[in-house]
Design an enzyme around this catalytic site. Structure first.
Site, PDB file in Angstrom:
ATOM      1  N   TYR A 150      17.468  -2.825 -20.547  1.00 35.41           N
ATOM      2  CA  TYR A 150      17.805  -2.501 -21.938  1.00 35.41           C
ATOM      3  C   TYR A 150      17.831  -3.771 -22.795  1.00 35.41           C
ATOM      4  CZ  TYR A 150      20.337  -1.025 -26.069  1.00 35.41           C
ATOM      5  OH  TYR A 150      20.694  -0.797 -27.375  1.00 35.41           O
ATOM      6  N   LYS A 154      15.120  -4.817 -25.869  1.00 34.99           N
ATOM      7  CA  LYS A 154      15.555  -5.066 -27.242  1.00 34.99           C
ATOM      8  C   LYS A 154      15.181  -6.482 -27.688  1.00 34.99           C
ATOM      9  CE  LYS A 154      17.137  -1.029 -28.121  1.00 34.99           C
ATOM     10  NZ  LYS A 154      16.466  -0.171 -29.115  1.00 34.99           N
TER      11      LYS A 154
END
Length: 259
Positions: A150, A154
């Site tokens: 994650y 990002k």
């Protein structure tokens, strides 16, 4: 003539709040989400606030060629505003987490988002106008042990957005990366009960406030936007630490908040 905006992950949370803001500015809306039931409710709610058309597309954005399928379903109509908001999180040690779920995340956060941006961007540049808002995160500024994929995805989205924003100078098209900190949305429900995302109460922002901040930054053509003074400080802090120290801090926060 009215302009058209496409929003992914629009059924709830930040996507819904951003769609509301677009509706108030009289954009025709194309809303994309995997949740058909919630998307139908969102369409009904938005149609009460705007006289313009609201089109919904039910699509799993982790699927191969999802970007092409979305545009084909709307007959490749011109998009004036693209908001790449869809995403989810996954908590756990990389050696233990489910690869299929991680693969879906990579396809959604990176492949589909990048492809959709590329497909829409060509028309924007040709017309000499357009705005893109990509959902990054405060997580983009440091490595994230126990949420490795994650955080990395990002980080990609922030770097990608900044790079193409620079390339597009003078074209009339702008790209903005929105980098919020903890925000109260359905995101927490999809991560894990163990993740610190579910334990944080301090510095937790509302989806409405974050959406308004990001929307305003997009309209102004800012390259990136970090809502909240404390979050701005946290984004700078990793630059003052070694990479190992920054990773250790995130690891400590995640482990401290285990059940």
């Amino acid at each position: 003539m009215s302009k058209t905006a496409l929003v992914t992950g629009a059924a709830s949370g930040l996507g819904y709040e951003l769609a509301l803001l677009l509706a108030k500015d009289d954009y025709k809306l194309i809303l994309v989400d995997i949740d058909a039931v919630c998307l139908k409710k969102t369409k009904s709610a938005l149609e009460k606030t705007t006289l313009l058309e609201v089109v919904t597309v039910v699509k799993d954005l982790s699927e191969k060629n999802a970007a092409e399928a979305i545009l084909k379903s709307i007959n490749n109509q011109p998009i004036d505003v693209l908001i790449n908001n869809a995403g989810f999180g996954l908590y756990g040690s990389f050696v233990e987490t489910d690869w299929e779920r991680e693969c879906d995340m990579l396809h959604l956060h990176i492949v589909t988002t990048t492809h959709l941006t590329k497909l829409v961007l060509e028309g924007m540049v040709r017309r000499g106008s357009g705005k893109i808002l990509n959902m990054s995160s405060l997580a983009a500024f440091q490595p994230g042990p126990l949420m490795a994929i994650y955080y990395a995805s990002k980080g990609y989205m922030l770097s990608f957005s900044e790079a193409i924003a620079n390339e597009l100078k003078g074209t009339g098209v702008t790209v903005t990366a929105l980098c919020p900190g903890p925000t109260k949305t359905a995101f927490q429900e999809t991560v894990s009960s163990h993740s610190c995302e579910n334990k944080i109460t301090f510095n937790m922002a509302s989806a409405k406030a974050v959406a308004a901040y990001g929307y305003n930054a997009m309209q102004k053509g800012k390259t990136y936007a970090i809502p909240g003074r404390f979050n701005k400080f946290l984004a700078v802090l990793p630059r003052l630490l070694s990479r190992n120290a920054a990773a250790a801090v995130v690891r400590h926060i995640q482990e401290k908040n285990r059940d």
